[in-house]
Scaffold this motif. Structure first.
Motif, PDB file in Angstrom:
ATOM      1  N   LEU A  79      21.062   3.627 -15.719  1.00  0.00           N
ATOM      2  CA  LEU A  79      20.880   4.936 -16.342  1.00  0.00           C
ATOM      3  C   LEU A  79      19.521   5.569 -16.073  1.00  0.00           C
ATOM      4  O   LEU A  79      19.413   6.787 -15.977  1.00  0.00           O
ATOM      5  N   ASN A  80      18.485   4.748 -15.937  1.00  0.00           N
ATOM      6  CA  ASN A  80      17.123   5.281 -15.888  1.00  0.00           C
ATOM      7  C   ASN A  80      16.355   5.030 -14.595  1.00  0.00           C
ATOM      8  O   ASN A  80      15.360   5.701 -14.346  1.00  0.00           O
ATOM      9  N   GLY A  81      16.743   4.032 -13.836  1.00  0.00           N
ATOM     10  CA  GLY A  81      15.931   3.664 -12.684  1.00  0.00           C
ATOM     11  C   GLY A  81      14.613   3.074 -13.151  1.00  0.00           C
ATOM     12  O   GLY A  81      14.464   2.701 -14.308  1.00  0.00           O
ATOM     13  N   SER A  82      13.647   2.996 -12.251  1.00  0.00           N
ATOM     14  CA  SER A  82      12.328   2.460 -12.579  1.00  0.00           C
ATOM     15  C   SER A  82      11.320   3.064 -11.622  1.00  0.00           C
ATOM     16  O   SER A  82      11.528   3.046 -10.408  1.00  0.00           O
ATOM     17  N   LYS A  83      10.232   3.594 -12.164  1.00  0.00           N
ATOM     18  CA  LYS A  83       9.255   4.289 -11.328  1.00  0.00           C
ATOM     19  C   LYS A  83       8.031   3.452 -10.985  1.00  0.00           C
ATOM     20  O   LYS A  83       7.578   3.466  -9.849  1.00  0.00           O
ATOM     21  N   LEU A  84       7.486   2.752 -11.961  1.00  0.00           N
ATOM     22  CA  LEU A  84       6.191   2.098 -11.794  1.00  0.00           C
ATOM     23  C   LEU A  84       6.253   1.008 -10.725  1.00  0.00           C
ATOM     24  O   LEU A  84       7.048   0.078 -10.812  1.00  0.00           O
ATOM     25  N   TYR A  85       5.422   1.138  -9.711  1.00  0.00           N
ATOM     26  CA  TYR A  85       5.335   0.182  -8.604  1.00  0.00           C
ATOM     27  C   TYR A  85       6.700  -0.094  -7.975  1.00  0.00           C
ATOM     28  O   TYR A  85       7.033  -1.227  -7.642  1.00  0.00           O
ATOM     29  N   SER A  86       7.490   0.955  -7.807  1.00  0.00           N
ATOM     30  CA  SER A  86       8.811   0.786  -7.194  1.00  0.00           C
ATOM     31  C   SER A  86       8.847   1.494  -5.842  1.00  0.00           C
ATOM     32  O   SER A  86       8.242   2.550  -5.670  1.00  0.00           O
ATOM     33  N   LEU A  87       9.573   0.891  -4.910  1.00  0.00           N
ATOM     34  CA  LEU A  87       9.750   1.539  -3.609  1.00  0.00           C
ATOM     35  C   LEU A  87      10.492   2.863  -3.766  1.00  0.00           C
ATOM     36  O   LEU A  87      10.201   3.814  -3.031  1.00  0.00           O
TER      37      LEU A  87
END
Length: 130
Positions: free
Chosen positions: A112-120
């Motif tokens: 639902l949200n994905g992930s931003k911090l230190y993500s490709l």
């Protein structure tokens, strides 16, 4: 400064990735053919064992890297729903599906949200928008 939600998502993503890598590696180390035979014995096509093991291993690595986290989260949700319904439900909550349910909730978060911090995913998105 990073916000608490981003840091929390990073921690969940890393833990989920490591757990799934462990499950995928265990399937290959234990003999994927044996796992395929077990799948057959519970009424699932044996080839699904290979698909599940690859989703767990490759998906776990992708989750660690923050690559395609929504897609991987969705694949994990499908794998976990199958595990709960086909295997763990009969064992009850504790000692049965509680662990898979927790992993399912974590996976659904990333779907639902994905992930931003230190993500490709985040770095790729930033590079495209320049």
């Amino acid at each position: 400064m990073k916000n608490k939600q981003d840091i929390s998502a990073l921690l969940l993503r890393l833990v989920l990735g490591v757990i799934f890598i462990g499950h995928g590696v265990a399937k290959f180390q234990g003999g994927i053919g044996n796992i395929a035979g077990w799948f057959d014995s519970i009424g699932l096509p044996g080839f699904l064992a290979y698909a599940v093991a690859i989703i767990e291993l490759v998906g776990g690595i992708a989750m660690l890297l923050g690559l395609a986290t929504r897609i991987v989260g969705g694949l994990f949700v499908l794998v976990l729903l199958g595990a709960i319904v086909k295997v763990q439900l009969a064992a009850g909550f504790i000692g049965g599906y509680a662990y898979d349910l927790a992993l399912l909730a974590m996976s659904a978060y990333f779907l639902l949200n994905g992930s931003k911090l230190y993500s490709l995913d985040h770095y790729i998105s930033k590079a495209r928008n320049k």
